[in-house]
Design a protein around this motif. Structure first.
Motif: not given
Length: 375
Positions: A95-121
């Protein structure tokens, strides 16, 4: 809200159609209530996600909820998507692999920075780094991502072998596009008519000796292993030493002389074609096979698809085990690459057919990968 969610959870197994549940989630997201969508997904995962064979209603609704959050713009949706897949009820490596693909395809990198500071494996973070790299994002220069991506603490991870920028061989990879309705991706399989090599009857082929080992076959097959493991695929991965250098004009005849199962009866009774190609195309074919999968599976997604493509390319090129990707790329550039195709019984000839061959720089070594799958 809790009562509404509990009602959906309770009634789900009896539904013959889940369209109304989808529409309810769509409305809540349109109203700005992304938390409802995540809460519903977590509740459904708690009720049905741990079953050995989850009910189809659960799989359909959970996927729709995740896609709603992961493919719709806005940092709030990113936050709730991460909360959903990071919950104890839903967390899963694939599910992590799938979610990463979904997120990267649809959001700018700046919005995805939260994955590296918030609650993500850590697994989701590693995948997200390379899903972004595949999309041309300079992860080493992106605030909120650069610190994690360049930290040595995760270099032991399998994906840590990959470079943090696209190589020339990778070019601009073909990546899937997602929506709540589904996804689409290109399938670069089968040779083109352009640059076709004609098989010369009686062309000189030096004596050959097969030197395939289980380890080499596994390495060559890395990109298509999911076709056999998760679908109906067949794979042939073999290597041969040549007693004398092989001329480019003799490659088609050599392929026919190797005793390959995939080319049985090719060239005389059935159509056979060979085309010279750059390593860029070979990598593109391998990446598509690994990342998008075969007839009945979804593949390894972008990050692990990238890893498998490089593993296959390295083994086909005869690169020493474990060198930097830059070394593999240099070796691949020195090899001569070919795609081949044959109308034999071995190939299913539905949509998923691959034939790749690589000849070493000194022309004394030939590696072959053939794969086919069907629905």
């Amino acid at each position: 809200m809790a009562d509404r969610i509990q009602k959906i959870v309770t009634e789900l197994p009896g539904l013959k159609s889940v369209t109304d549940v989808w529409k309810a989630a769509d409305r809540r997201l349109a109203q700005g209530d992304a938390a409802f969508v995540a809460d519903l997904g977590i509740a459904l995962a708690g009720a049905y996600g741990s079953e050995p064979r989850p009910i189809w209603q659960y799989g359909s609704v959970f996927d729709h909820l995740l896609r709603l959050l992961a493919t719709n713009p806005g940092p709030g949706n990113v936050r709730q998507a991460l909360r959903l897949v990071s919950s104890m009820e839903a967390a899963h490596r694939k599910l992590d692999h799938y979610t990463a693909s979904l997120l990267a395809s649809s959001h700018p990198a700046e919005e995805l920075a939260e994955a590296f500071t918030g609650n993500a494996s850590e697994e989701l973070r590693a995948c997200l780094v390379h899903e972004l790299v595949l999309r041309g994002v300079a992860v080493t220069q992106t605030p909120g991502i650069a610190g994690w991506a360049t930290s040595p603490h995760w270099k032991h991870h399998p994906l840590g072998w990959l470079p943090l920028a696209l190589s020339d061989v990778e070019g601009q990879p073909d990546l899937p596009s997602y929506s709540t309705q589904g996804s689409s991706h290109s399938m670069p399989y089968g040779p083109s008519e352009n640059g076709r090599v004609v098989v010369e009857r009686g062309a000189h082929v030096p004596p050959v000796e097969e030197t395939t080992t289980p380890a080499v076959a596994k390495g060559i097959s890395a990109a298509v292993a999911n076709w056999a493991d998760e679908s109906n695929g067949r794979i042939e991965a073999r290597v041969f030493d040549l007693a004398a250098p092989l001329d480019a004009e003799s490659v088609p005849s050599a392929l026919l002389a190797l005793g390959l199962e995939c080319l049985k009866d090719a060239g005389r009774k059935t159509a056979f074609s060979v085309m010279a190609c750059p390593p860029d195309r070979a990598w593109r074919v391998l990446f598509a096979a690994a990342s998008s999968g075969g007839a009945y599976n979804s593949g390894a997604r972008g990050a692990y698809g990238r890893l498998a493509a490089w593993q296959s390319l390295a083994s086909l090129a005869g690169a020493a085990e474990g060198p930097p990707v830059e070394t593999v790329e240099a070796r691949a550039r020195e090899c001569a690459w070919y795609v081949f195709d044959a109308d034999t019984q071995w190939f299913e000839r539905v949509a998923w057919d691959i034939g790749l061959a690589a000849v070493s720089p000194e022309s004394r070594w030939l590696a072959v990968l053939a794969a086919t799958d069907t629905d």
